[in-house]
Motif scaffolding. Structure first.
Motif, PDB file in Angstrom:
ATOM      1  N   ILE A  64       4.628  -8.332  -1.394  1.00 52.32           N
ATOM      2  CA  ILE A  64       5.502  -7.261  -0.907  1.00 52.32           C
ATOM      3  C   ILE A  64       6.829  -7.260  -1.659  1.00 52.32           C
ATOM      4  CG2 ILE A  64       6.793  -6.421   1.098  1.00 52.32           C
ATOM      5  CD1 ILE A  64       4.500  -7.518   2.847  1.00 52.32           C
ATOM      6  N   SER A  65       7.425  -8.434  -1.851  1.00 57.50           N
ATOM      7  CA  SER A  65       8.705  -8.502  -2.557  1.00 57.50           C
ATOM      8  C   SER A  65       8.563  -8.056  -4.008  1.00 57.50           C
ATOM      9  CB  SER A  65       9.264  -9.925  -2.494  1.00 57.50           C
ATOM     10  OG  SER A  65       8.388 -10.837  -3.144  1.00 57.50           O
ATOM     11  N   GLY A 108       2.740 -11.211 -12.138  1.00 53.47           N
ATOM     12  CA  GLY A 108       2.893 -10.696 -10.786  1.00 53.47           C
ATOM     13  C   GLY A 108       2.145 -11.544  -9.771  1.00 53.47           C
ATOM     14  N   PRO A 109       2.266 -11.193  -8.492  1.00 49.92           N
ATOM     15  CA  PRO A 109       1.586 -11.955  -7.431  1.00 49.92           C
ATOM     16  C   PRO A 109       0.079 -12.049  -7.642  1.00 49.92           C
ATOM     17  CG  PRO A 109       3.192 -10.456  -6.485  1.00 49.92           C
ATOM     18  CD  PRO A 109       3.113 -10.126  -7.940  1.00 49.92           C
ATOM     19  N   GLY A 110      -0.536 -10.956  -8.102  1.00 48.12           N
ATOM     20  CA  GLY A 110      -1.987 -10.975  -8.304  1.00 48.12           C
ATOM     21  C   GLY A 110      -2.404 -11.997  -9.339  1.00 48.12           C
ATOM     22  N   ILE A 150       2.503  -3.321  -2.327  1.00 46.66           N
ATOM     23  CA  ILE A 150       3.099  -3.453  -0.993  1.00 46.66           C
ATOM     24  C   ILE A 150       2.033  -3.266   0.080  1.00 46.66           C
ATOM     25  CG2 ILE A 150       4.725  -2.417   0.639  1.00 46.66           C
ATOM     26  CD1 ILE A 150       6.472  -1.689  -1.804  1.00 46.66           C
ATOM     27  N   ILE A 151       1.172  -2.264  -0.101  1.00 53.09           N
ATOM     28  CA  ILE A 151       0.087  -2.015   0.856  1.00 53.09           C
ATOM     29  C   ILE A 151      -0.827  -3.226   0.964  1.00 53.09           C
ATOM     30  CG2 ILE A 151      -2.017  -0.669   1.254  1.00 53.09           C
ATOM     31  CD1 ILE A 151      -0.546   1.740   0.056  1.00 53.09           C
ATOM     32  N   ASN A 152      -1.184  -3.823  -0.189  1.00 52.72           N
ATOM     33  CA  ASN A 152      -2.051  -4.996  -0.181  1.00 52.72           C
ATOM     34  C   ASN A 152      -1.391  -6.165   0.576  1.00 52.72           C
ATOM     35  OD1 ASN A 152      -3.888  -3.584  -1.702  1.00 52.72           O
ATOM     36  ND2 ASN A 152      -3.300  -4.516  -3.647  1.00 52.72           N
ATOM     37  N   GLY A 153      -0.095  -6.334   0.359  1.00 50.91           N
ATOM     38  CA  GLY A 153       0.627  -7.409   1.050  1.00 50.91           C
ATOM     39  C   GLY A 153       0.670  -7.188   2.547  1.00 50.91           C
ATOM     40  N   VAL A 154       0.978  -5.943   2.966  1.00 52.92           N
ATOM     41  CA  VAL A 154       1.046  -5.620   4.399  1.00 52.92           C
ATOM     42  C   VAL A 154      -0.328  -5.782   5.036  1.00 52.92           C
ATOM     43  CG1 VAL A 154       1.456  -3.765   6.065  1.00 52.92           C
ATOM     44  CG2 VAL A 154       3.027  -4.076   4.132  1.00 52.92           C
ATOM     45  N   ARG A 196      -4.091  -8.659   8.656  1.00 50.47           N
ATOM     46  CA  ARG A 196      -5.338  -9.410   8.836  1.00 50.47           C
ATOM     47  C   ARG A 196      -5.093 -10.831   9.295  1.00 50.47           C
ATOM     48  NH1 ARG A 196      -8.630  -7.604   3.338  1.00 50.47           N
ATOM     49  NH2 ARG A 196      -9.179  -5.482   4.012  1.00 50.47           N
ATOM     50  N   GLY A 197      -3.989 -11.399   8.836  1.00 52.24           N
ATOM     51  CA  GLY A 197      -3.696 -12.795   9.191  1.00 52.24           C
ATOM     52  C   GLY A 197      -3.062 -12.957  10.553  1.00 52.24           C
ATOM     53  N   SER A 198      -2.604 -11.860  11.154  1.00 51.44           N
ATOM     54  CA  SER A 198      -1.930 -11.949  12.455  1.00 51.44           C
ATOM     55  C   SER A 198      -2.923 -11.910  13.607  1.00 51.44           C
ATOM     56  CB  SER A 198      -0.940 -10.814  12.594  1.00 51.44           C
ATOM     57  OG  SER A 198      -1.599  -9.552  12.519  1.00 51.44           O
TER      58      SER A 198
END
Length: 201
Positions: A77-78, A118-120, A190-194, A199-201
Motif C-alpha cells: 500500500i505504501s 517494488g513490493p511484488g 494499493i488494491i492488492n494490499g488492501v 483476507r487476513g483479518s
C-alpha cells in the motif's frame, strides 16, 4: 550445480513484475531533459539501487519486516501511494519544471525503488530464497536475480535511442502515457494490499 527450473521460474516471475518493456516509457519520462551521459548513468544507478534492495531483502527480508513490525500488505500500500504521487506529477507536467528534472535523482526514487524493487519483486525474492533448500537452487535464484537486472539495465540504457527519434514532442506524449500507466499500476498495488489486509483479518 544449477537448477534450470528454479532459474526460469523466478526469472519469468521477476520479468512480469519488474516489466522491463513497461519501464521504458517511464524511464524516458522521468529522465527527460538530461544529457545522454547523465541518463545512461541514471539507468545504471537505478539498476544498482534495485539490485541492492532486492539482495538485502533476499538475505534479510523477513527479519527486516519483523523488526520494523511492517506487514507485506502495508509495504504494498505504501509503495502504491508513492507511485501514485509520482504518476500525478507526470500527468500534470510537474516533472517538466527545472527543480523536478535537474535536482532530483530519480534513479533512486522512484526508479530504483519502488518501480523496479517494488513490493511484488521483494516478496517474490524473499519466498524464492526461502524455498531454495539446496546449493544449486540458491545459485539459480541469485543467477535469476542478476539476469533480470542485466536485462533491465540493457532496456533502459538503449531506450535512450528512442529520444533521438521521437524528439521533445514525443517525450511529452510519452510522459503523459507513462503517468497514466504508472497511476494504474499504483492503484492496482494499493488494491492488492488492501485485499490482503481484508483476507487476513
Amino acid at each position: 550445480m544449477f537448477d534450470v527450473a528454479v532459474f526460469g521460474s523466478l526469472f519469468l516471475t521477476l520479468f512480469v513484475i519488474m516489466d522491463p518493456p513497461g519501464i521504458t516509457p517511464i524511464f524516458l519520462a522521468l529522465t527527460a531533459g538530461r544529457p545522454a551521459k547523465v541518463q545512461r548513468r541514471m539507468a545504471f544507478q537505478a539498476v544498482c539501487v534495485a539490485g541492492g534492495v532486492i539482495a538485502t531483502f533476499g538475505v534479510l527480508g523477513h527479519r527486516i519486516l519483523d523488526y520494523l513490525h511492517v506487514s507485506v500488505p502495508a509495504l504494498m500500500i505504501s509503495g502504491g501511494l508513492l507511485l501514485l504521487l509520482i504518476a500525478l506529477d507526470l500527468l500534470t507536467g510537474k516533472t517538466d519544471e527545472p527543480k523536478q528534472t535537474k535536482d532530483v535523482n530519480v534513479a533512486l526514487v522512484p526508479l530504483g525503488m519502488p518501480l523496479l524493487a517494488g513490493p511484488g519483486a521483494i516478496v517474490s525474492v524473499i519466498l524464492a530464497v526461502q524455498k531454495a533448500g539446496s546449493v544449486s537452487a540458491q545459485i539459480s535464484v541469485w543467477s535469476a536475480i542478476l539476469a533480470i537486472h542485466v536485462v533491465l539495465w540493457l532496456v533502459m540504457r538503449y531506450s535512450l535511442l528512442i529520444i533521438r527519434v521521437i524528439k521533445d514532442g514525443g517525450v511529452v506524449l510519452v510522459t503523459r502515457l507513462a503517468g497514466m500507466m504508472l497511476s494504474a499500476i499504483a492503484v492496482q498495488q494499493i488494491i492488492n494490499g488492501v485485499t490482503q489486509v481484508i483476507r487476513g483479518s
